[in-house]
Enzyme design. Structure first.
Site, PDB file in Angstrom:
ATOM      1  N   SER A  50      -4.219 -11.768   3.624  1.00  0.00           N
ATOM      2  CA  SER A  50      -3.570 -12.097   2.346  1.00  0.00           C
ATOM      3  C   SER A  50      -3.196 -13.571   2.387  1.00  0.00           C
ATOM      4  O   SER A  50      -2.959 -14.127   3.473  1.00  0.00           O
ATOM      5  CB  SER A  50      -2.293 -11.259   2.158  1.00  0.00           C
ATOM      6  OG  SER A  50      -1.476 -11.791   1.134  1.00  0.00           O
TER       7      SER A  50
ATOM      8  N   TYR B 199       5.846  -8.410   5.467  1.00  0.00           N
ATOM      9  CA  TYR B 199       4.453  -8.365   4.990  1.00  0.00           C
ATOM     10  C   TYR B 199       3.716  -9.640   5.406  1.00  0.00           C
ATOM     11  O   TYR B 199       2.595  -9.582   5.932  1.00  0.00           O
ATOM     12  CB  TYR B 199       4.431  -8.176   3.476  1.00  0.00           C
ATOM     13  CG  TYR B 199       3.040  -8.081   2.891  1.00  0.00           C
ATOM     14  CD1 TYR B 199       2.248  -6.964   3.110  1.00  0.00           C
ATOM     15  CD2 TYR B 199       2.518  -9.119   2.128  1.00  0.00           C
ATOM     16  CE1 TYR B 199       0.957  -6.884   2.583  1.00  0.00           C
ATOM     17  CE2 TYR B 199       1.238  -9.040   1.592  1.00  0.00           C
ATOM     18  CZ  TYR B 199       0.466  -7.929   1.828  1.00  0.00           C
ATOM     19  OH  TYR B 199      -0.805  -7.856   1.314  1.00  0.00           O
TER      20      TYR B 199
HETATM   21  N1  LIG Z   1      -3.158  -6.332  -4.375  1.00  0.00           N
HETATM   22  C1  LIG Z   1      -2.856  -7.543  -3.921  1.00  0.00           C
HETATM   23  O1  LIG Z   1      -2.270  -8.382  -4.639  1.00  0.00           O
HETATM   24  C2  LIG Z   1      -3.260  -7.937  -2.523  1.00  0.00           C
HETATM   25  C3  LIG Z   1      -3.218  -9.300  -2.198  1.00  0.00           C
HETATM   26  C4  LIG Z   1      -3.563  -9.695  -0.914  1.00  0.00           C
HETATM   27  C5  LIG Z   1      -3.975  -8.758   0.008  1.00  0.00           C
HETATM   28  N2  LIG Z   1      -4.002  -7.441  -0.345  1.00  0.00           N
HETATM   29  C6  LIG Z   1      -4.421  -6.480   0.682  1.00  0.00           C
HETATM   30  O2  LIG Z   1      -5.535  -5.763   0.190  1.00  0.00           O
HETATM   31  C7  LIG Z   1      -5.624  -4.524   0.884  1.00  0.00           C
HETATM   32  C8  LIG Z   1      -5.895  -3.409  -0.110  1.00  0.00           C
HETATM   33  O3  LIG Z   1      -4.779  -3.282  -0.962  1.00  0.00           O
HETATM   34  P1  LIG Z   1      -4.916  -2.980  -2.520  1.00  0.00           P
HETATM   35  O4  LIG Z   1      -4.361  -4.148  -3.230  1.00  0.00           O
HETATM   36  O5  LIG Z   1      -6.272  -2.512  -2.857  1.00  0.00           O
HETATM   37  O6  LIG Z   1      -3.812  -1.826  -2.673  1.00  0.00           O
HETATM   38  P2  LIG Z   1      -3.958  -0.263  -2.989  1.00  0.00           P
HETATM   39  O7  LIG Z   1      -4.711  -0.056  -4.246  1.00  0.00           O
HETATM   40  O8  LIG Z   1      -2.561   0.262  -2.893  1.00  0.00           O
HETATM   41  O9  LIG Z   1      -4.833   0.289  -1.779  1.00  0.00           O
HETATM   42  C9  LIG Z   1      -4.307   0.514  -0.502  1.00  0.00           C
HETATM   43  C10 LIG Z   1      -5.240   1.450   0.219  1.00  0.00           C
HETATM   44  O10 LIG Z   1      -4.710   1.661   1.543  1.00  0.00           O
HETATM   45  C11 LIG Z   1      -4.651   3.064   1.756  1.00  0.00           C
HETATM   46  N3  LIG Z   1      -3.537   3.407   2.627  1.00  0.00           N
HETATM   47  C12 LIG Z   1      -2.215   3.170   2.410  1.00  0.00           C
HETATM   48  N4  LIG Z   1      -1.486   3.704   3.396  1.00  0.00           N
HETATM   49  C13 LIG Z   1      -2.376   4.308   4.251  1.00  0.00           C
HETATM   50  C14 LIG Z   1      -2.235   5.037   5.452  1.00  0.00           C
HETATM   51  N5  LIG Z   1      -1.018   5.266   5.996  1.00  0.00           N
HETATM   52  N6  LIG Z   1      -3.344   5.512   6.061  1.00  0.00           N
HETATM   53  C15 LIG Z   1      -4.570   5.294   5.523  1.00  0.00           C
HETATM   54  N7  LIG Z   1      -4.762   4.594   4.391  1.00  0.00           N
HETATM   55  C16 LIG Z   1      -3.677   4.115   3.757  1.00  0.00           C
HETATM   56  C17 LIG Z   1      -4.446   3.671   0.382  1.00  0.00           C
HETATM   57  O11 LIG Z   1      -4.924   5.020   0.351  1.00  0.00           O
HETATM   58  P3  LIG Z   1      -4.031   6.351   0.436  1.00  0.00           P
HETATM   59  O12 LIG Z   1      -2.734   6.063  -0.271  1.00  0.00           O
HETATM   60  O13 LIG Z   1      -4.888   7.368  -0.203  1.00  0.00           O
HETATM   61  O14 LIG Z   1      -3.848   6.569   1.917  1.00  0.00           O
HETATM   62  C18 LIG Z   1      -5.336   2.789  -0.462  1.00  0.00           C
HETATM   63  O15 LIG Z   1      -6.663   3.254  -0.418  1.00  0.00           O
HETATM   64  C19 LIG Z   1      -4.313  -4.382   1.673  1.00  0.00           C
HETATM   65  O16 LIG Z   1      -4.539  -4.712   3.022  1.00  0.00           O
HETATM   66  C20 LIG Z   1      -3.402  -5.397   1.011  1.00  0.00           C
HETATM   67  O17 LIG Z   1      -2.409  -5.854   1.906  1.00  0.00           O
HETATM   68  C21 LIG Z   1      -3.673  -6.998  -1.593  1.00  0.00           C
END
Ligand SMILES: NC(=O)c1ccc[n+]([C@@H]2O[C@H](COP(=O)([O-])OP(=O)(O)OC[C@H]3O[C@@H](n4cnc5c(N)ncnc54)[C@H](OP(=O)(O)O)[C@@H]3O)[C@@H](O)[C@H]2O)c1
Length: 269
Positions: free
Chosen positions: A141, A154
């Site tokens: 991130s 985070y």
């Molecule tokens: N959105 C942003 O602004 C942003 C910015 C920078 C980086 N990121 C990074 O991008 C990545 C994906 O995030 P996203 O934005 O796509 O958010 P998201 O839609 O909330 O997706 C998160 C994913 O992680 C899975 N997950 C959460 N807890 C888990 C657990 N205990 N075991 C296995 N899987 C788990 C969730 O699935 P389940 O709940 O079904 O387990 C979901 O598929 C993350 O690493 C996040 O830090 C996001």
């Protein structure tokens, strides 16, 4: 699994960025192993990708903060010789003051954002190195580069992903295995549902769609980019940042304290 198609393992594939990676990789001809806790979401995505692209999908409903969940995915990485790509995408983070966070939430974020990508990277590397082929994409991130009062934990976990990834890139020099680390800024996903701050609190102009984020990151992957900042238009900013970081590190390699820290006593001695 079809022996003729490469297999990508995508963690956090039940929503957001991971679901888009799954879709894009299916369109590129990968079979998939999709990992997340919500089995029904994974099954719905699996059916959609089978229909659209003929993709064979294995779903692994696993909690990556648990030993049992990690072992299941490690087993796939160690035993399926068709796996050629691991996308360490699963991650989360409650945003807020560190003292206001429960011990359980803090531990779960560290387990998911730090321990899980470490364990899965370590599981993927031996078979990739034995075949001298394969790739890992680690989703960090931009908060790896910046800490706010609500992002301390985070940011720390994502800084770990960046530092860990950069070191492994050095380890992989001269091999056919590579690692890309991706640093998204704000992306419109369910991340903000669990973070404690709604997506609506952000200026829409600074939020990217998950589709744009993944498409940009995969374009960078195709070009062999090591560190990818999809929202940064002027890449010279990263080059200068990284050059300053390397110069600063070089300057630390000095066994004598800087003169500004020498007391009168120290100077006399
Ligand atoms: N959105 C942003 O602004 C942003 C910015 C920078 C980086 N990121 C990074 O991008 C990545 C994906 O995030 P996203 O934005 O796509 O958010 P998201 O839609 O909330 O997706 C998160 C994913 O992680 C899975 N997950 C959460 N807890 C888990 C657990 N205990 N075991 C296995 N899987 C788990 C969730 O699935 P389940 O709940 O079904 O387990 C979901 O598929 C993350 O690493 C996040 O830090 C996001």
């Amino acid at each position: 699994m079809s022996a003729s198609k490469p297999v990508a393992v995508v963690t956090g594939a039940s929503s957001g960025i991971g679901a888009v990676y799954a879709e894009r990789l299916a369109a590129r001809g990968y079979d998939l192993v999709l990992v997340a806790r919500r089995a029904e979401r994974l099954q719905a995505l699996s059916a959609k990708l089978a229909q659209a692209h003929g993709t064979q999908v294995e779903t692994v409903a696993a909690d990556l903060t648990s030993e049992a969940g990690l072992v299941r995915v490690e087993h796939v990485l160690a035993t399926n010789p068709d796996v050629s790509l691991l996308v360490n995408n699963a991650g989360n983070g409650k945003l807020g003051a560190t003292v206001a966070m429960s011990a359980a939430d803090a531990a779960a974020t560290i387990a998911l954002n730090v321990t899980a990508p470490t364990r899965l990277t370590r599981a993927a590397l031996p078979p990739f190195l034995a075949r001298n082929a394969g790739a890992i994409i680690n989703v960090s991130s931009v908060m790896a580069l910046h800490s706010l009062p609500i992002t301390s934990l985070y940011s720390g976990t994502k800084a770990f992903v960046l530092a860990f990834s950069r070191g492994i890139q050095e380890e992989l020099g001269g091999t056919g295995v590579r690692l890309q680390v991706v640093l998204p800024a704000g992306v419109a996903t369910e991340f903000y549902d669990q973070a404690g701050i709604p997506l609506s609190a952000f200026d829409p102009a600074v939020v990217m769609t998950a589709e744009d984020m993944v498409d940009a990151a995969l374009t960078a992957f195709d070009r062999g980019e090591a560190v990818t900042l999809p929202s940064v238009h002027d890449l010279a900013l990263w080059d200068r940042y990284d050059a300053a970081r390397a110069a600063l590190f070089g300057a630390t390699q000095n066994g004598k304290p800087a003169p500004r820290y020498l007391t009168k006593q120290g100077l006399a001695a």
